[in-house]
Scaffold this active site. Structure first.
Site, PDB file in Angstrom:
ATOM      1  N   LYS A  43       0.825  -1.186   0.000  1.00  0.00           N
ATOM      2  CA  LYS A  43       0.000   0.000   0.000  1.00  0.00           C
ATOM      3  C   LYS A  43       0.870   1.251   0.000  1.00  0.00           C
ATOM      4  O   LYS A  43       0.386   2.361  -0.205  1.00  0.00           O
ATOM      5  CB  LYS A  43      -0.872   0.018   1.272  1.00  0.00           C
ATOM      6  CG  LYS A  43      -1.647  -1.256   1.495  1.00  0.00           C
ATOM      7  CD  LYS A  43      -2.270  -1.303   2.895  1.00  0.00           C
ATOM      8  CE  LYS A  43      -2.789  -2.679   3.197  1.00  0.00           C
ATOM      9  NZ  LYS A  43      -2.988  -2.886   4.628  1.00  0.00           N
ATOM     10  N   ASP A 102      14.879  -0.847   0.162  1.00  0.00           N
ATOM     11  CA  ASP A 102      15.613  -1.102   1.399  1.00  0.00           C
ATOM     12  C   ASP A 102      16.633  -2.207   1.118  1.00  0.00           C
ATOM     13  O   ASP A 102      17.702  -1.926   0.577  1.00  0.00           O
ATOM     14  CB  ASP A 102      14.577  -1.463   2.470  1.00  0.00           C
ATOM     15  CG  ASP A 102      15.150  -1.580   3.859  1.00  0.00           C
ATOM     16  OD1 ASP A 102      16.020  -0.777   4.213  1.00  0.00           O
ATOM     17  OD2 ASP A 102      14.732  -2.491   4.602  1.00  0.00           O
ATOM     18  N   LYS A 130      17.263   3.634   0.530  1.00  0.00           N
ATOM     19  CA  LYS A 130      18.078   3.491   1.738  1.00  0.00           C
ATOM     20  C   LYS A 130      19.244   2.557   1.399  1.00  0.00           C
ATOM     21  O   LYS A 130      19.260   1.385   1.751  1.00  0.00           O
ATOM     22  CB  LYS A 130      17.204   2.869   2.848  1.00  0.00           C
ATOM     23  CG  LYS A 130      17.529   3.315   4.260  1.00  0.00           C
ATOM     24  CD  LYS A 130      16.869   2.415   5.280  1.00  0.00           C
ATOM     25  CE  LYS A 130      15.494   2.877   5.682  1.00  0.00           C
ATOM     26  NZ  LYS A 130      14.896   1.987   6.715  1.00  0.00           N
ATOM     27  N   ASP A 158       4.652   2.980   6.502  1.00  0.00           N
ATOM     28  CA  ASP A 158       3.954   2.680   7.756  1.00  0.00           C
ATOM     29  C   ASP A 158       4.872   2.065   8.795  1.00  0.00           C
ATOM     30  O   ASP A 158       5.963   1.584   8.496  1.00  0.00           O
ATOM     31  CB  ASP A 158       2.834   1.678   7.486  1.00  0.00           C
ATOM     32  CG  ASP A 158       3.374   0.273   7.223  1.00  0.00           C
ATOM     33  OD1 ASP A 158       4.233   0.124   6.328  1.00  0.00           O
ATOM     34  OD2 ASP A 158       2.962  -0.672   7.925  1.00  0.00           O
TER      35      ASP A 158
HETATM   36  P1  IMP Z   1      12.973  -4.443   0.676  1.00  0.00           P
HETATM   37  O1  IMP Z   1      12.435  -5.647   0.003  1.00  0.00           O
HETATM   38  O2  IMP Z   1      13.815  -4.785   1.876  1.00  0.00           O
HETATM   39  O3  IMP Z   1      13.685  -3.483  -0.239  1.00  0.00           O
HETATM   40  O4  IMP Z   1      11.765  -3.740   1.372  1.00  0.00           O
HETATM   41  C1  IMP Z   1      10.889  -2.953   0.725  1.00  0.00           C
HETATM   42  C2  IMP Z   1       9.681  -2.700   1.579  1.00  0.00           C
HETATM   43  O5  IMP Z   1       9.953  -2.703   2.991  1.00  0.00           O
HETATM   44  C3  IMP Z   1       9.168  -1.333   1.286  1.00  0.00           C
HETATM   45  O6  IMP Z   1       8.280  -1.344   0.192  1.00  0.00           O
HETATM   46  C4  IMP Z   1       8.516  -0.916   2.586  1.00  0.00           C
HETATM   47  O7  IMP Z   1       7.176  -1.312   2.587  1.00  0.00           O
HETATM   48  C5  IMP Z   1       9.270  -1.660   3.655  1.00  0.00           C
HETATM   49  N1  IMP Z   1      10.245  -0.781   4.321  1.00  0.00           N
HETATM   50  C6  IMP Z   1      11.579  -0.782   4.201  1.00  0.00           C
HETATM   51  N2  IMP Z   1      12.169   0.172   4.948  1.00  0.00           N
HETATM   52  C7  IMP Z   1      11.167   0.827   5.563  1.00  0.00           C
HETATM   53  C8  IMP Z   1      11.123   1.957   6.468  1.00  0.00           C
HETATM   54  O8  IMP Z   1      12.115   2.586   6.871  1.00  0.00           O
HETATM   55  N3  IMP Z   1       9.876   2.331   6.876  1.00  0.00           N
HETATM   56  C9  IMP Z   1       8.735   1.718   6.480  1.00  0.00           C
HETATM   57  N4  IMP Z   1       8.739   0.664   5.636  1.00  0.00           N
HETATM   58  C10 IMP Z   1       9.943   0.229   5.174  1.00  0.00           C
END
Ligand code: IMP
Length: 177
Positions: A43, A102, A130, A158
């Site tokens: 979302k 992330d 990030k 969120d």
């Molecule tokens: P990844 O697969 O680790 O790159 O994560 C991506 C998802 O993790 C994003 O679409 C967010 O929903 C969630 N996410 C990662 N870091 C944060 C943060 O600092 N705050 C909130 N949600 C995060």
């Protein structure tokens, strides 16, 4: 006024609006003559996507996917597809809209999935990046803002489904999670 659960605002509402305008202009130029399908990941991408598409001056369609990979503040290794696209992606030029990159696991998985479904091209626009947290070697093609290695909320992001409606991006106080 900043929400009482936040310790600071990282990116203001005005900065987000300005950056969405710039990103929209760049995307409009890069996709000239094409009709991209703009795909939001639910979302978290909703506020960003709503702001961004106002500035994309092309004949676009939009769709959404829901994938889950994240619980609380820690990423879990696996990514699950909860909601697929409404139509076939065959031959589509897809611009995927993310709230934050992330670890990069979500992106990797979703991009591979879209190519498997026959997408012609897949590019990514993410409100936030990030890079310090990256586990998978992947980057968004278009990034709004680079953020430090802190847990951020607001403008779609969120913590346990809260704070998505904040019009800015900020850092939660430690005592709030
Ligand atoms: P990844 O697969 O680790 O790159 O994560 C991506 C998802 O993790 C994003 O679409 C967010 O929903 C969630 N996410 C990662 N870091 C944060 C943060 O600092 N705050 C909130 N949600 C995060």
């Amino acid at each position: 006024m900043m929400h009482a659960d936040l310790k600071k605002i990282l990116i203001t509402q005005e900065e987000i609006a300005r950056r969405c305008q710039e990103l929209g202009d760049t995307i409009t130029n890069d996709y000239k003559g094409q009709k991209p399908l703009i795909v939001g990941l639910l979302k978290g991408s909703v506020p960003f996507m709503a702001e961004l598409i106002k500035h994309i001056d092309l004949d676009i369609e939009i769709d959404f996917m829901d994938v889950s990979s994240y619980e609380g503040t820690e990423s879990v290794g696996d990514v699950r597809i909860n909601k697929d696209l409404s139509n076939s992606a065959q031959g589509d030029d897809i611009l995927l809209v993310e709230d934050i990159v992330d670890t990069g696991r979500t992106l990797r998985r979703v991009i591979d999935f879209l190519y498997q479904k026959g997408a012609k091209s897949v590019r990514v626009v993410s409100l936030l990046d990030k890079p310090e947290r990256r586990v998978v070697d992947i980057n968004a093609d278009y990034v709004g803002f680079v953020v430090p290695n802190e847990f951020v909320v607001g403008f779609g992001l969120d913590y346990n489904q809260r704070y998505r409606n904040l019009p800015y991006v900020g850092v939660l106080k430690e005592e709030c999670y």
